[in-house]
Design a protein around this motif. Sequence first.
Motif, mmCIF file in Angstrom:
data_model
loop_
_atom_site.group_PDB
_atom_site.id
_atom_site.type_symbol
_atom_site.label_atom_id
_atom_site.label_comp_id
_atom_site.label_asym_id
_atom_site.label_seq_id
_atom_site.Cartn_x
_atom_site.Cartn_y
_atom_site.Cartn_z
ATOM 1 N N SER A 49 0.729 -1.179 -0.026
ATOM 2 C CA SER A 49 0.269 -0.144 0.044
ATOM 3 C C SER A 49 0.905 1.298 -0.094
ATOM 4 O O SER A 49 0.484 2.179 -0.522
ATOM 5 N N ILE A 50 1.898 1.179 0.683
ATOM 6 C CA ILE A 50 2.927 2.132 0.845
ATOM 7 C C ILE A 50 3.571 2.594 -0.620
ATOM 8 O O ILE A 50 3.692 3.440 -1.004
ATOM 9 N N LYS A 51 3.848 1.292 -1.306
ATOM 10 C CA LYS A 51 4.564 1.495 -2.542
ATOM 11 C C LYS A 51 3.582 2.088 -3.709
ATOM 12 O O LYS A 51 3.880 3.121 -4.231
ATOM 13 N N SER A 52 2.345 1.740 -3.535
ATOM 14 C CA SER A 52 1.357 2.080 -4.489
ATOM 15 C C SER A 52 1.241 3.618 -4.147
ATOM 16 O O SER A 52 1.049 4.357 -5.150
ATOM 17 N N ALA A 53 0.909 4.060 -2.949
ATOM 18 C CA ALA A 53 0.896 5.440 -2.641
ATOM 19 C C ALA A 53 1.981 6.292 -3.120
ATOM 20 O O ALA A 53 1.938 7.477 -3.407
ATOM 21 N N LEU A 54 3.201 5.764 -3.134
ATOM 22 C CA LEU A 54 4.401 6.753 -3.565
ATOM 23 C C LEU A 54 4.368 6.779 -4.952
ATOM 24 O O LEU A 54 4.636 7.927 -5.390
ATOM 25 N N TYR A 55 3.708 5.944 -5.708
ATOM 26 C CA TYR A 55 3.624 5.824 -7.262
ATOM 27 C C TYR A 55 2.570 7.191 -7.365
ATOM 28 O O TYR A 55 2.748 7.874 -8.201
ATOM 29 N N ALA A 64 2.111 12.939 -9.052
ATOM 30 C CA ALA A 64 1.503 14.080 -8.990
ATOM 31 C C ALA A 64 2.488 15.297 -8.444
ATOM 32 O O ALA A 64 2.016 16.353 -8.274
ATOM 33 N N SER A 65 3.995 14.849 -8.483
ATOM 34 C CA SER A 65 5.067 15.817 -8.307
ATOM 35 C C SER A 65 4.763 16.467 -6.829
ATOM 36 O O SER A 65 5.122 17.858 -6.578
ATOM 37 N N ARG A 66 4.435 15.638 -5.834
ATOM 38 C CA ARG A 66 4.181 16.131 -4.510
ATOM 39 C C ARG A 66 4.736 15.145 -3.409
ATOM 40 O O ARG A 66 4.984 13.918 -4.013
ATOM 41 N N GLU A 67 4.858 15.476 -2.255
ATOM 42 C CA GLU A 67 5.167 14.725 -1.390
ATOM 43 C C GLU A 67 4.069 13.688 -1.027
ATOM 44 O O GLU A 67 2.981 14.013 -0.899
ATOM 45 N N LEU A 68 4.623 12.402 -0.165
ATOM 46 C CA LEU A 68 3.632 11.416 0.022
ATOM 47 C C LEU A 68 2.831 11.885 1.150
ATOM 48 O O LEU A 68 3.246 12.631 2.098
ATOM 49 N N LYS A 69 1.479 11.767 1.130
ATOM 50 C CA LYS A 69 0.523 12.164 2.125
ATOM 51 C C LYS A 69 -0.101 11.169 2.813
ATOM 52 O O LYS A 69 -0.197 9.757 2.303
#
Length: 560
Positions: free
Chosen positions: A473-479, A484-489
Amino acid sequence: MTDTASMLQGLMTSRQVLINVVTYEEDRVLTSIIAKALLGKNNQIKVPVSISDKAGLLYRWSITEGLSSWRCLGNRSLEHLEDMGEETRDALEAIDIFVNTPFSGLLVLADVHAIMDDPQVVRKLKEASINIRRTKDSPQEKGNKKGHKNIILLSHKPVCPPEIEKSVAVLDVPMPDSEEIQRTLRRAFKQNPHLSKQWPEVKDDPEAFDRFVNGLQGLTSVEITSTIAQCISTHKRLEVSFFNKAKRQIIRKSGMLDFYDASGAQMGDIGGLEELKDWLKVRSSAFTQSARDYGLPIPKGMLLLGPPGTGKSLVSKTLGAGWDMPVLTLDMGRVYGSLVGESEANMRKAIQTAEALAPCILQVDEIEKAMGGSSNDGGTTQRVFGKFLTWMQDKTEPVFVVATANDVSKLPPEMLRKGRFDEIFFVDFPTPEEREAIFSIQLRKRKRDPANYDLKELSVASEGFSGAEIEQSIKSALYTSFSASRELKNSDILAEVSTTVPILKTMEKKIERVRLWALNRARFASSAQRAALVGKASTQTAQEVTPEQIDAVFDFGGID
């Protein structure tokens, strides 16, 4: 080395004519093991052989050089006497010359596996064995030391054609033992000026010296010398990590095993499982000589049961770094071959490779799939499985087996019985607190500060998730955040969690039965996981499955 030489000496002085010495180290066998077998502790001739310059003490044959004669000197080395002509490249001619010589002696046939498919060679060896025995036992030769002859069949694998199978003794030559490696290391420390500063660090620290010895076990004598020289050239000191890298070459050559690079891994990479971690910590020093002196047995291994993705395989891989041991993975798919006897030979080769690299960790993933077999395999699976279990029961080398299984119902009772493994652990889905720890570990691995995220919210949202599903889930969220050219939320991770259907839901009934089976039949890797399952077992959902139904599903016949 000494035991091998003594065994060879015993065979040579008995009525055994044909001896198949199995080794990859021809020069080491000739100059050390055979020389020690021929000579006693005081450099006195132990085997009744002639030391005449004319006959020589030892005859060596190879397909390229033919027959040559050698003499064993008092310092346990060999002196070359003469080459006996190109015509002796014919193995039949060489065997005839040796058998017909009036002197006693020892004939070594090098790389004999290359000529054993020739029926004439096999027949010639059979006749040689018969004639040598007949000559020795004849009334005229009683008490005569002449005619005492042995033929050593030197090869990297056993060579016993059916025609002479009952007449050949097989002697496996192990890799250099700890005493040989210690002598080599001490010579390196004394003779190399680069190691003068390091020697004071290890000479009074038995455990530090043992780590160097363990790091070189599994290598041939030539490989040990070469690896030490390369390490000194590269680092100007000895490094255990460098020795472990050298072992990868052996693993690649074996074909049955893979080498997992555990460098950089640590138990802190695993969230939860405190019971299992404590159990492993207690056994971390049980492979040392001080543990043997204390009376501790060498740990055999453990079986990790549980649903997929709960961290079972990760445990064995991080364990290698924690114990400073190489991690080998046994691919059972490579073990099974199409030829008769090939699968059993492959399993034997895999076991021998693991033992040569001991101390090490041997990981067998999803062992239930490998041991399932089929009704039309001619019993191959049962034989391979039986050999593996027998080895696990009887092994004396420090090979710590970590077997994992997702479906306990496919495991045979003999694997689950007490004594096969040191312990059977059940690894369940993580509790809320353990999920928080896993989110924190995975975020830190990806260069994110866990303090910037609501771990509690993520833990609640991911109820029923395995550690692997949390990582994904974290890997997919990083993609998503990267595109979107922004930091992971936090919201990115929550979005991925909400779209994931965990395996606990897709296979709910089957997993619940496995969890309930484990409740009273295995030790839980986490006391928190067990407490959570005990609470769940009191609910109506859990009570839908009775213990009788569980045993019926798994067909264990009431075996606990």
